[in-house]
Design a protein around this motif. Structure first.
Motif, mmCIF file in Angstrom:
data_model
loop_
_atom_site.group_PDB
_atom_site.id
_atom_site.type_symbol
_atom_site.label_atom_id
_atom_site.label_comp_id
_atom_site.label_asym_id
_atom_site.label_seq_id
_atom_site.Cartn_x
_atom_site.Cartn_y
_atom_site.Cartn_z
ATOM 1 N N VAL A 148 0.838 -1.197 0.000
ATOM 2 C CA VAL A 148 0.000 0.000 0.000
ATOM 3 C C VAL A 148 0.874 1.248 0.000
ATOM 4 O O VAL A 148 1.789 1.382 0.810
ATOM 5 N N TRP A 149 0.590 2.149 -0.928
ATOM 6 C CA TRP A 149 1.339 3.398 -1.053
ATOM 7 C C TRP A 149 0.560 4.579 -0.476
ATOM 8 O O TRP A 149 1.122 5.470 0.148
ATOM 9 N N GLY A 150 -0.744 4.610 -0.718
ATOM 10 C CA GLY A 150 -1.560 5.734 -0.275
ATOM 11 C C GLY A 150 -2.963 5.626 -0.831
ATOM 12 O O GLY A 150 -3.490 4.517 -1.001
ATOM 13 N N VAL A 151 -3.568 6.758 -1.139
ATOM 14 C CA VAL A 151 -4.932 6.775 -1.662
ATOM 15 C C VAL A 151 -5.037 7.727 -2.849
ATOM 16 O O VAL A 151 -4.170 8.575 -3.065
ATOM 17 N N LYS A 152 -6.128 7.574 -3.588
ATOM 18 C CA LYS A 152 -6.477 8.503 -4.666
ATOM 19 C C LYS A 152 -7.738 9.221 -4.216
ATOM 20 O O LYS A 152 -8.736 8.579 -3.861
ATOM 21 N N ASP A 165 -3.087 11.429 -6.271
ATOM 22 C CA ASP A 165 -2.496 10.452 -5.365
ATOM 23 C C ASP A 165 -1.929 11.147 -4.136
ATOM 24 O O ASP A 165 -1.194 12.129 -4.250
ATOM 25 N N VAL A 166 -2.270 10.604 -2.964
ATOM 26 C CA VAL A 166 -1.768 11.134 -1.703
ATOM 27 C C VAL A 166 -1.072 10.004 -0.956
ATOM 28 O O VAL A 166 -1.702 8.984 -0.658
ATOM 29 N N PRO A 167 0.223 10.126 -0.642
ATOM 30 C CA PRO A 167 0.935 9.051 0.062
ATOM 31 C C PRO A 167 0.429 8.883 1.486
ATOM 32 O O PRO A 167 -0.034 9.846 2.112
ATOM 33 N N ASN A 169 1.954 8.548 4.161
ATOM 34 C CA ASN A 169 2.718 9.258 5.200
ATOM 35 C C ASN A 169 2.466 10.761 5.195
ATOM 36 O O ASN A 169 3.000 11.484 6.037
ATOM 37 N N ASP A 170 1.630 11.246 4.257
ATOM 38 C CA ASP A 170 1.273 12.665 4.233
ATOM 39 C C ASP A 170 0.016 12.850 5.083
ATOM 40 O O ASP A 170 -1.083 13.082 4.578
ATOM 41 N N LEU A 171 0.177 12.756 6.388
ATOM 42 C CA LEU A 171 -0.961 12.758 7.300
ATOM 43 C C LEU A 171 -1.746 14.065 7.241
ATOM 44 O O LEU A 171 -2.976 14.064 7.367
ATOM 45 N N HIS A 172 -1.066 15.162 7.044
ATOM 46 C CA HIS A 172 -1.746 16.465 7.005
ATOM 47 C C HIS A 172 -2.719 16.531 5.836
ATOM 48 O O HIS A 172 -3.861 16.972 5.986
ATOM 49 N N THR A 173 -2.288 16.104 4.654
ATOM 50 C CA THR A 173 -3.156 16.135 3.478
ATOM 51 C C THR A 173 -4.289 15.117 3.596
ATOM 52 O O THR A 173 -5.424 15.384 3.191
ATOM 53 N N LEU A 174 -4.001 13.967 4.178
ATOM 54 C CA LEU A 174 -5.027 12.944 4.337
ATOM 55 C C LEU A 174 -6.191 13.433 5.194
ATOM 56 O O LEU A 174 -7.342 13.034 4.987
ATOM 57 N N GLU A 175 -5.908 14.321 6.132
ATOM 58 C CA GLU A 175 -6.960 14.822 7.023
ATOM 59 C C GLU A 175 -8.033 15.603 6.271
ATOM 60 O O GLU A 175 -9.177 15.684 6.735
ATOM 61 N N SER A 176 -7.690 16.171 5.127
ATOM 62 C CA SER A 176 -8.648 16.959 4.348
ATOM 63 C C SER A 176 -9.040 16.285 3.039
ATOM 64 O O SER A 176 -9.634 16.914 2.167
ATOM 65 N N THR A 177 -8.712 14.994 2.896
ATOM 66 C CA THR A 177 -8.949 14.275 1.643
ATOM 67 C C THR A 177 -10.139 13.339 1.749
ATOM 68 O O THR A 177 -10.360 12.691 2.776
#
Length: 230
Positions: A148-152, A165-167, A169-177
């Protein structure tokens, strides 16, 4: 896979009646990096997985077939279980252990990141024949295993309309995705020849005669940001 009007419909494909309207907001979250997190206005714990909010959908498999879009939950199920996107069976080749992938456009081979699940060797020929996009253009690859790399997904309140694509380990971006698909990184991606269509049709997979699945709230077409084909 569903047999619709004599055409093969892959297990991972979305249907029009699986979409429902939702309302998004942001909520305070003391555990997040920013102190805020994207949420639904009627959140439940299962909305989040891997630190990101996932798009809701029903699991009816009814309505018109959306060949250019994947069902979020079924896509994630196939990716995590290494299941065939067409028949929901094991995707790895029993002889070599390798995984096959088919695309209607050249994949990003340099990055090795894919969001479309693998396909078993038995389903590959007929899938190319049945899918209107693959009939026009098909590219077949095999690979070793993946991780697993991340999400789209998209950031709805950031004005985004195109999936990116959001990796993980990019927790900050994942919070708003709002995630629409799981993205994996494959190893040893190799181009393969297009297989020939077998004379006999595929047998019906285990889910083809299944009844209506458990309903889950879904994302409306107005909220969606486009197809997920890799």
């Amino acid at each position: 896979m569903v047999i619709a009007a004599q055409a093969v419909v892959p297990y991972v494909t979305a249907f029009s009646e699986e979409n429902v309207a939702v309302n998004l907001t942001v909520i305070r979250d003391t555990w997040s990096l920013s102190g805020w997190r994207l949420s639904y206005t009627d959140p439940v714990a299962s909305d989040w997985n891997m630190g990101v909010l996932w798009a809701r959908q029903k699991t009816l498999r009814r309505g018109s077939v959306q060949y250019d879009e994947m069902h979020t939950l079924r896509q994630r199920e196939c990716m995590l279980g290494r299941l065939c996107q067409v028949c929901q069976g094991p995707a790895s080749d029993p002889g070599t252990g390798r995984l096959a992938w088919v695309f209607h456009a050249e994949p990003p081979a340099v990055s090795g990141r894919l969001s479309k699940p693998p396909i078993c060797r038995n389903c590959l020929p007929e899938a190319i024949t049945a899918c209107p996009y693959l009939r026009r253009e098909a590219h077949v690859y095999t690979s070793g295993d993946y991780h697993v790399w991340g999400v789209k997904g998209v950031s709805p309140f950031g004005g985004e309309t195109v999936l990116r694509d959001v990796p993980q380990n990019d927790l900050h971006t994942l919070e708003s995705t709002l995630a629409r698909a799981l993205v994996v990184h494959v190893s040893d991606l190799r181009r393969e020849p297009i297989p020939r269509q077998p004379s006999n049709r595929l047998s019906r997979p285990k889910h083809a005669d299944a009844g209506v699945g458990r309903d889950e709230p879904g994302v409306s077409s107005a909220r969606r940001a486009g197809g997920l084909a890799s």
